[in-house]
Design an enzyme around this catalytic site. Structure first.
Site, PDB file in Angstrom:
ATOM      1  N   ASP A   1       6.180  17.262  38.265  1.00 29.99           N
ATOM      2  CA  ASP A   1       6.013  16.216  39.154  1.00 29.99           C
ATOM      3  C   ASP A   1       7.327  15.196  39.326  1.00 29.99           C
ATOM      4  O   ASP A   1       7.931  14.791  40.329  1.00 29.99           O
ATOM      5  CB  ASP A   1       4.964  15.406  38.853  1.00 29.99           C
ATOM      6  CG  ASP A   1       4.711  14.692  37.559  1.00 29.99           C
ATOM      7  OD1 ASP A   1       5.391  15.119  36.803  1.00 29.99           O
ATOM      8  OD2 ASP A   1       3.715  13.969  37.505  1.00 29.99           O
TER       9      ASP A   1
ATOM     10  N   TYR B   1       7.867  13.456  25.604  1.00 29.25           N
ATOM     11  CA  TYR B   1       7.733  13.483  26.832  1.00 29.25           C
ATOM     12  C   TYR B   1       8.987  13.039  27.800  1.00 29.25           C
ATOM     13  O   TYR B   1       9.554  13.576  28.793  1.00 29.25           O
ATOM     14  CB  TYR B   1       6.760  12.801  27.322  1.00 29.25           C
ATOM     15  CG  TYR B   1       6.252  12.739  29.268  1.00 29.25           C
ATOM     16  CD1 TYR B   1       5.524  13.727  29.575  1.00 29.25           C
ATOM     17  CD2 TYR B   1       7.064  11.964  30.061  1.00 29.25           C
ATOM     18  CE1 TYR B   1       5.100  13.813  31.031  1.00 29.25           C
ATOM     19  CE2 TYR B   1       6.650  11.933  31.396  1.00 29.25           C
ATOM     20  CZ  TYR B   1       5.875  12.903  31.698  1.00 29.25           C
ATOM     21  OH  TYR B   1       5.571  13.076  33.099  1.00 29.25           O
TER      22      TYR B   1
ATOM     23  N   SER C   1      -5.524   7.051  31.395  1.00 26.77           N
ATOM     24  CA  SER C   1      -4.358   5.748  31.768  1.00 26.77           C
ATOM     25  C   SER C   1      -4.385   5.733  33.258  1.00 26.77           C
ATOM     26  O   SER C   1      -4.445   4.572  33.874  1.00 26.77           O
ATOM     27  CB  SER C   1      -3.112   6.010  31.266  1.00 26.77           C
ATOM     28  OG  SER C   1      -3.107   6.758  30.086  1.00 26.77           O
TER      29      SER C   1
ATOM     30  N   ASP D   1      -0.909  12.141  38.410  1.00 24.04           N
ATOM     31  CA  ASP D   1      -1.975  11.495  37.781  1.00 24.04           C
ATOM     32  C   ASP D   1      -2.663  10.592  38.601  1.00 24.04           C
ATOM     33  O   ASP D   1      -3.806  10.545  39.193  1.00 24.04           O
ATOM     34  CB  ASP D   1      -2.049  11.013  36.459  1.00 24.04           C
ATOM     35  CG  ASP D   1      -1.535  12.071  35.311  1.00 24.04           C
ATOM     36  OD1 ASP D   1      -1.315  13.276  35.681  1.00 24.04           O
ATOM     37  OD2 ASP D   1      -0.767  11.693  34.097  1.00 24.04           O
TER      38      ASP D   1
ATOM     39  N   SER E   1      -6.016  11.960  31.687  1.00 27.06           N
ATOM     40  CA  SER E   1      -5.576  10.807  32.559  1.00 27.06           C
ATOM     41  C   SER E   1      -6.306   9.650  32.510  1.00 27.06           C
ATOM     42  O   SER E   1      -6.488   9.021  33.666  1.00 27.06           O
ATOM     43  CB  SER E   1      -5.277  11.322  33.959  1.00 27.06           C
ATOM     44  OG  SER E   1      -4.087  11.819  33.915  1.00 27.06           O
TER      45      SER E   1
ATOM     46  N   GLY F   1      -6.665  10.155  25.156  1.00 27.41           N
ATOM     47  CA  GLY F   1      -5.986  11.077  24.324  1.00 27.41           C
ATOM     48  C   GLY F   1      -6.299  12.310  24.542  1.00 27.41           C
ATOM     49  O   GLY F   1      -5.708  13.491  23.865  1.00 27.41           O
TER      50      GLY F   1
HETATM   51  C1  GLA Z   1       1.368  13.500  32.255  1.00 25.16           C
HETATM   52  C2  GLA Z   1       2.194  12.679  33.051  1.00 25.16           C
HETATM   53  C3  GLA Z   1       2.413  13.354  34.547  1.00 25.16           C
HETATM   54  C4  GLA Z   1       2.870  14.969  34.518  1.00 25.16           C
HETATM   55  C5  GLA Z   1       2.132  15.529  33.310  1.00 25.16           C
HETATM   56  C6  GLA Z   1       2.683  16.985  33.074  1.00 25.16           C
HETATM   57  O1  GLA Z   1       0.036  13.677  32.482  1.00 25.16           O
HETATM   58  O2  GLA Z   1       1.651  11.675  33.129  1.00 25.16           O
HETATM   59  O3  GLA Z   1       3.071  12.609  35.364  1.00 25.16           O
HETATM   60  O4  GLA Z   1       4.195  14.692  34.301  1.00 25.16           O
HETATM   61  O5  GLA Z   1       2.212  14.724  32.097  1.00 25.16           O
HETATM   62  O6  GLA Z   1       2.764  17.584  34.086  1.00 25.16           O
END
Ligand code: GLA
Length: 380
Positions: A34, A223, A127, A171, A125, A121
């Site tokens: 993304d 990340y 968050s 997400d 998603s 965790g």
């Molecule tokens: C997390 C990030 C997303 C994406 C994924 C990996 O979930 O929030 O934006 O980058 O990692 O695909």
């Protein structure tokens, strides 16, 4: 959700004006693409975050959570960076950050009571669900109309700027745009999306989500490091984003750094896997998706280097038990995996994963039925 309304009344001593819900997500395929302007294919879960809310006329945003404590913060003012907050309050940076971004669009103060049935965790998603439920609540309360693709970008911005997590667009888009029985094919450059039918049970299949119980914290550095490596590689290759690499062989020859070569290899091939997966789904060849999941997992493990031992073990055990495919999902370093299997083999696959965990003395994994569900909405 009437009991969240009641809980709001008990907590704040006045009535909620409404209740809003935003789901967590599972990404079928398209990982770490993304923020490289690429393609993703997530769908929404039935679980998520609900918010009961009422306006306040003093500009204050007060957030309380049924799972954690209370935080009061002015909706205006400086940046909220979750790492600067005491850890027991870090969750509040998401709704407060969202409120601060939306303030520029005409929303104001509010009391919010938050409830979640998503494990935190677990890479599902929670968050984004928290941001999106808050965003819908505030926009509705103040009659602010923002279309959903734009709202997803604002939620991403809140997470980037206010929480300090440099996430991409996937997400928030999944949470806001998903539809039941469908996966969302999203082009993260143009923002254009299309709905792709995804119904494993109709094909005699089951998609299992496995919370590996290795919890991740994505505000951590790995990340951000991956994202920076991708940007560095794109700059060296003279393209805006890795999405634009057309000749993978040529690009790999031009890059000297083996780490950057591996990152590019993953991103470029993963975009192709998303396109191929969409083609397979549209052709009704759902079972063939298994091979794509396996290739994605190996690429995330060996090229992008974001997998973790529990995920590798779970995928391995599932394949040995006869599953069609499986892979880690989300940012990595903890969270969940998905496994695609014939429905009549699902029990055996689950047992095999649990047994592999038992052998290593790990906390038992949790299984979740991953059914493509509706996107964010007002509940009451
Ligand atoms: C997390 C990030 C997303 C994406 C994924 C990996 O979930 O929030 O934006 O980058 O990692 O695909």
């Amino acid at each position: 959700m009437s009991d969240l309304r009641t809980a709001f009344g008990e907590s704040f001593g006045r009535a909620a004006e409404g209740v809003w819900h935003a789901p967590g997500r599972i990404n079928l395929i398209g990982e770490h693409t993304d923020y490289n302007d690429g393609l993703v294919l997530p769908f929404a879960l039935s679980r998520g975050v609900s918010v009961a809310a009422a306006r306040r006329d003093d500009g204050i945003v007060e957030v309380r959570s049924r799972q954690a404590g209370a935080v009061t913060a002015p909706a205006e003012g400086g940046t909220v960076v979750s790492e600067g907050w005491p850890s027991e309050r870090a969750w509040a940076a998401y709704p407060v950050g969202m409120a601060r971004v939306l303030r520029e669009h005409g929303t104001g103060g509010a009391s919010l009571l938050i409830d979640s049935d998503l494990p935190q965790g677990a890479g599902l998603s929670s968050s984004a669900a928290l941001e999106c439920a808050t965003a819908l609540a505030l926009c509705d309360l103040y009659g602010v109309e923002i279309d959903r693709p734009e709202l997803a970008r604002l939620a991403q911005r809140a997470e980037n700027e206010q929480v300090g997590m440099p996430c991409g667009l996937m997400d928030q888009s999944a949470s806001l745009l998903a539809e039941p029985g469908r996966a969302l094919m999203l082009d993260c450059r143009s923002g254009l999306s299309s709905q792709v039918p995804f119904d494993p049970p109709a094909a005699g299949l089951a998609l299992l989500a496995v919370d590996t119980r290795a919890s991740h914290a994505l505000t951590g550095g790995e990340y951000g490091r991956r994202r920076a490596e991708c940007e560095e590689a794109a700059a060296l290759l003279g393209v805006d984003a890795l999405r634009d690499v057309k000749d993978l062989g040529g690009a790999l020859q031009r890059l000297r750094d083996p780490v950057l070569r591996r990152r590019v290899q993953h991103v470029v091939t993963e975009n192709h896997r998303v396109e191929a997966s969409v083609g397979l789904l549209r052709a009704g060849a759902v079972a063939e998706l298994g091979a794509m999941l396996n290739a994605s997992h190996l690429s995330l493990r060996d090229q992008f280097e974001v997998s973790w031992p529990e995920a590798d073990t779970a995928v391995d055990a599932a394949l040995r038990a006869g599953a069609r495919g499986g892979r880690m999902i989300g940012g990595g370093f903890g969270g969940s995996v998905i496994v695609l299997t014939a429905a009549d083999r699902a029990g055996r696959v689950r047992d095999a994963i649990a047994a592999a965990y038992g052998k290593r003395g790990w906390t038992a994994p949790e299984f979740l039925d991953a059914v493509p569900s509706a996107g964010a909405r007002r509940l009451a």
